[in-house]
Scaffold this motif. Structure first.
Motif, PDB file in Angstrom:
ATOM      1  N   LEU A  71     -68.628  39.223  33.552  1.00 63.20           N
ATOM      2  CA  LEU A  71     -68.111  39.271  34.919  1.00 63.20           C
ATOM      3  C   LEU A  71     -68.487  40.579  35.605  1.00 63.20           C
ATOM      4  CD1 LEU A  71     -64.681  37.573  34.323  1.00 63.20           C
ATOM      5  CD2 LEU A  71     -66.195  37.030  36.232  1.00 63.20           C
ATOM      6  N   SER A  75     -70.766  40.909  38.956  1.00 66.34           N
ATOM      7  CA  SER A  75     -70.388  41.657  40.161  1.00 66.34           C
ATOM      8  C   SER A  75     -71.494  42.632  40.555  1.00 66.34           C
ATOM      9  CB  SER A  75     -69.066  42.404  39.946  1.00 66.34           C
ATOM     10  OG  SER A  75     -69.198  43.420  38.979  1.00 66.34           O
ATOM     11  N   TYR A  78     -74.089  40.607  42.291  1.00 63.26           N
ATOM     12  CA  TYR A  78     -73.626  40.290  43.642  1.00 63.26           C
ATOM     13  C   TYR A  78     -73.880  41.459  44.596  1.00 63.26           C
ATOM     14  CZ  TYR A  78     -70.477  39.493  47.546  1.00 63.26           C
ATOM     15  OH  TYR A  78     -69.962  39.360  48.805  1.00 63.26           O
ATOM     16  N   TYR A  96     -63.939  39.387  42.029  1.00 59.65           N
ATOM     17  CA  TYR A  96     -64.490  39.598  40.687  1.00 59.65           C
ATOM     18  C   TYR A  96     -63.534  40.457  39.865  1.00 59.65           C
ATOM     19  CZ  TYR A  96     -69.127  37.805  42.021  1.00 59.65           C
ATOM     20  OH  TYR A  96     -70.176  37.004  42.403  1.00 59.65           O
ATOM     21  N   ILE A 119     -67.579  32.590  36.804  1.00 61.73           N
ATOM     22  CA  ILE A 119     -68.594  33.319  37.566  1.00 61.73           C
ATOM     23  C   ILE A 119     -69.168  32.463  38.682  1.00 61.73           C
ATOM     24  CG2 ILE A 119     -70.929  34.310  37.433  1.00 61.73           C
ATOM     25  CD1 ILE A 119     -70.139  35.353  34.630  1.00 61.73           C
ATOM     26  N   LEU A 122     -67.168  32.087  41.905  1.00 64.50           N
ATOM     27  CA  LEU A 122     -66.981  33.275  42.735  1.00 64.50           C
ATOM     28  C   LEU A 122     -67.986  33.310  43.880  1.00 64.50           C
ATOM     29  CD1 LEU A 122     -66.277  35.792  39.839  1.00 64.50           C
ATOM     30  CD2 LEU A 122     -64.687  35.208  41.690  1.00 64.50           C
TER      31      LEU A 122
END
Length: 259
Positions: A71, A75, A78, A96, A119, A122
């Motif tokens: 995770l 992030s 992202y 996240y 995941i 998200l």
């Protein structure tokens, strides 16, 4: 050392890890709140967040929380594929962080399959600008390329289509991430360290999890060169250059990822 004593030491180390992560998550949340309220520049907030998240990512697997590492990695992906960070970006990063905290609070790692589901539920950067011609928002893409400006540009372009982009820097990490995320598309550069893009194409073609993934090899070489004969059938080669974006778009259309 008795087994009971060893178990106690490991349990203490695990608890110390959880507490350390929670402290870092507290710092991230405070920093995000300052950015969202306008009391800190978003660019400065992003830098602080990345430092804390990177620390969390590095230790998760060692203490039985591979989900936390995955995770944290997601992030980071992202953030990297967000071309223009703004208040909404910080709010998304908070989601996240919320998922990581939930796992730490439970004390139980949910496993790779459940983590992948979390995941892919998200936010992704391209969710508001993505073309409606996408085959839904469920397309998983693994992008393998050494860190640099080219990776950032291509990653942001892919994200703008609405794909959930997972980024890998080495061949070994790409294999591990592919087994977890089961990508629909794998995009790799030709040079990726100890494993070449050609070797990786053949490895992914031999793994049940990724056998049906579409593999795209990005190279500066002439696609007609003899070395590419070793690629598995169905692999697409895209040459870097002025026509790359156009060729990438055509690849996505030809394989029905966009229309």
């Amino acid at each position: 050392m008795a087994d009971a004593e060893l178990d106690m030491i490991l349990a203490d180390m695990r608890q110390e890890f959880i507490e350390s992560c929670e402290d870092r998550l507290d710092n991230v949340e405070e920093t995000l709140a300052l950015g969202i309220s306008g009391h800190r520049k978003i660019e400065d907030v992003i830098l602080d967040v990345k430092r804390n998240i990177h620390s969390v990512k590095g230790l998760g697997t060692s203490f039985g929380f591979s989900s936390v590492s995955l995770l944290a990695h997601a992030s980071e992906d992202y953030i990297e594929t967000s071309a223009d960070p703004r208040t909404e970006t910080l709010q998304d990063i908070q989601l996240y962080i919320d998922r990581i905290r939930e796992i730490l609070d439970s004390g139980i790692d949910p496993g790779d399959d459940k983590t992948a589901e979390i995941i892919h539920s998200l936010p992704l950067f391209g969710r508001e600008t993505a073309s409606k011609s996408l085959r839904g928002q469920d397309i998983r893409l693994l992008f393998l390329m050494p860190k640099g400006i080219q990776r950032k540009i291509i990653g942001r372009e892919l994200s703008s289509f609405g794909f959930k982009v997972v980024i890998a820097e080495t061949g070994i990490s790409a294999i591990d991430l592919a087994i977890t995320h089961k990508p629909d598309i794998i995009i790799s550069s030709m040079v990726v360290g100890r494993l070449s893009g050609i070797e990786l194409a053949n490895i992914f073609n031999s793994i049940e999890t990724t056998f049906h993934s579409r593999f795209l090899l990005v190279t500066a070489s002439d696609p007609s060169e003899q070395k590419f004969e070793a690629l598995p059938k169905g692999t697409t080669i895209l040459r870097k250059g002025m026509n790359f974006s156009k060729d990438l778009y055509q690849f996505l259309r030809d394989n029905s990822f966009i229309t």
